[in-house]
Scaffold this motif. Structure first.
Motif, PDB file in Angstrom:
ATOM      1  N   GLU A 167      -4.331  19.879  56.041  1.00  0.00           N
ATOM      2  CA  GLU A 167      -5.436  18.931  56.165  1.00  0.00           C
ATOM      3  C   GLU A 167      -5.106  17.756  57.095  1.00  0.00           C
ATOM      4  N   LYS A 200      -8.040  10.784  54.500  1.00  0.00           N
ATOM      5  CA  LYS A 200      -7.896  12.238  54.404  1.00  0.00           C
ATOM      6  C   LYS A 200      -7.076  12.600  53.177  1.00  0.00           C
ATOM      7  N   ILE A 246      -8.500  14.761  49.601  1.00  0.00           N
ATOM      8  CA  ILE A 246      -7.981  16.019  49.068  1.00  0.00           C
ATOM      9  C   ILE A 246      -7.203  15.819  47.758  1.00  0.00           C
ATOM     10  N   SER A 288      -5.881  21.652  45.226  1.00  0.00           N
ATOM     11  CA  SER A 288      -5.150  21.689  46.496  1.00  0.00           C
ATOM     12  C   SER A 288      -3.800  22.380  46.329  1.00  0.00           C
TER      13      SER A 288
END
Length: 90
Positions: free
Chosen positions: A23, A57, A61, A81
Motif C-alpha cells: 500500500e 495511507k 489500512i 490487512s
C-alpha cells in the motif's frame, strides 16, 4: 530524499508488513520501505511527497501512528490487512 521511522499500532506479523509495503508503494514519491514487525516500526524513504500522505495511507489500512488513538475499527482493518498480506506471501 527523506527517511523517517514511524512507530505504528497494530503491526502484528509479516502479513501486516507485506500489506503495508504494497500500500505504501502506491503513495507517490515513496522509494524504499523497511519494516520491523517486532518493533512496530515502518521506515520510509521518500522524495516529492510528505509525511501526512504516508500517515494517512497507514491509517486507512489500519496501522495508525502509535501516538494516535487506536479504535476497534482500525484493529479490525489491521487484522484484515494481516490476512491479506499472508495470502500475498503464499
Amino acid at each position: 530524499m527523506i527517511t523517517e521511522k514511524i512507530v505504528v499500532a497494530n503491526l502484528k506479523c509479516d502479513g501486516s508488513a507485506t500489506t503495508i509495503q504494497k500500500e505504501l508503494f502506491k503513495v507517490n514519491g515513496v522509494i524504499i520501505i523497511e519494516i520491523e514487525p517486532e518493533n512496530n516500526i515502518v521506515e520510509v524513504t521518500y522524495e516529492n511527497s510528505d509525511r501526512d500522505k504516508i500517515l494517512k495511507k497507514l491509517e486507512s489500512i489500519g496501522y495508525p501512528e502509535a501516538t494516535n488513538e487506536n479504535g476497534l475499527l482500525l484493529k479490525i482493518k489491521s487484522y484484515i490487512s494481516c490476512m491479506a498480506g499472508k495470502i500475498d506471501n503464499m
